[in-house]
Scaffold this active site. Structure first.
Site, PDB file in Angstrom:
ATOM      1  N   LYS A  20      31.955  23.713  99.074  1.00 38.81           N
ATOM      2  CA  LYS A  20      33.101  23.518  98.207  1.00 38.81           C
ATOM      3  C   LYS A  20      34.367  23.475  99.058  1.00 38.81           C
ATOM      4  CE  LYS A  20      33.513  25.961  94.484  1.00 38.81           C
ATOM      5  NZ  LYS A  20      34.056  24.752  93.813  1.00 38.81           N
ATOM      6  N   GLY A  21      35.441  22.995  98.457  1.00 35.01           N
ATOM      7  CA  GLY A  21      36.717  22.990  99.154  1.00 35.01           C
ATOM      8  C   GLY A  21      37.303  21.612  99.368  1.00 35.01           C
ATOM      9  N   GLU A  27      38.717  29.769  94.828  1.00 33.87           N
ATOM     10  CA  GLU A  27      37.453  29.480  94.144  1.00 33.87           C
ATOM     11  C   GLU A  27      36.397  30.528  94.481  1.00 33.87           C
ATOM     12  OE1 GLU A  27      37.713  24.600  93.778  1.00 33.87           O
ATOM     13  OE2 GLU A  27      36.748  25.498  95.524  1.00 33.87           O
ATOM     14  N   LYS A  59      25.858  14.677  94.329  1.00 38.24           N
ATOM     15  CA  LYS A  59      26.198  15.852  95.137  1.00 38.24           C
ATOM     16  C   LYS A  59      24.968  16.592  95.686  1.00 38.24           C
ATOM     17  CE  LYS A  59      30.437  14.903  94.235  1.00 38.24           C
ATOM     18  NZ  LYS A  59      31.270  15.666  93.348  1.00 38.24           N
TER      19      LYS A  59
END
Length: 221
Positions: A93-94, A102, A120
């Site tokens: 993530k990010g 998050e 994904k």
């Protein structure tokens, strides 16, 4: 309805009246938040804790009441997207630049639900460059230390200027190609002075909502 909207709106089914909800950041979480806004306007009562200033603005626009950590005892459910996931529900993530908040919110939630479209999924994490948030002081040295772990770190830019997170830090997008042991890499990165947090979310997701062969599917650990 596109895949992001399908998974984003499906996750709303796990939110009950009166809950405190962690609100994710990004193009998939957008659909969760707008669906929640629709329910709130019809009398649904929730409180939200946003993972970014961008999400906070969207939630306010949707009429969702926002609260701070100091005002609640727990987060009942957090819902957020992912840039990559593997079969063990480990995540990268990010991509939206909000990985630190998050991760704090996902860790604080009783249930962490990940929403991701079919693009994904990955056998091994790492095709998506791993975001690593670092402090601006000594950034060049921190970058060199991260590169020693076997990646090519690139400072994220906005135009010609460094991208600055909501926390006032830089982000390095680190191309590892593939990450053999996400847990070990997470620990190695966070041992480097100057690293604030990294975008590996290992053993954190309780449920994944995604699309396979055009159909909604849900996976749990």
């Amino acid at each position: 309805m596109n895949e992001k909207q399908m998974v984003g709106e499906k996750a709303v089914e796990y939110i009950k009246d009166g809950m405190v909800v962690g609100l994710g950041t990004g193009s998939t979480a957008y659909y969760t938040i707008t669906k929640l806004g629709e329910l709130v306007r019809n009398g649904f009562n929730i409180k939200g804790i946003p993972t970014s200033e961008q999400t906070a603005a969207l939630a306010v626009e949707q009429g969702i009441t926002l609260v701070d950590f100091k005002d609640v005892n727990q987060i009942d459910v957090a819902i957020d997207g992912a840039d990559e996931f593997d079969a063990d529900l480990n995540l990268i993530k990010g991509g939206g630049g909000a990985l630190l908040r998050e991760k704090i919110i996902a860790n604080a939630a009783s249930i962490f639900i990940v929403i991701a479209d079919s693009s994904k999924g990955a056998k091994k994490l790492g095709a998506f460059p791993l975001p690593v948030e670092i402090v601006t002081f000594g950034a060049d040295m921190t970058t060199k230390k991260i590169a020693e772990l076997g990646c090519e770190p690139k400072l994220r830019l906005t135009g010609n200027q460094p991208f600055i997170t909501d926390n006032g830090n830089y982000i390095l997008d680190c191309d590892f190609k593939h990450i053999e042991s996400p847990k070990e890499m997470e620990l190695q990165l966070n041992k480097i002075p100057g690293v604030v947090e990294n975008g590996l979310f290992v053993n954190m997701a309780d449920r994944l909502i995604t699309i396979e062969n055009g159909e909604l599917v849900e996976k749990t650990k």
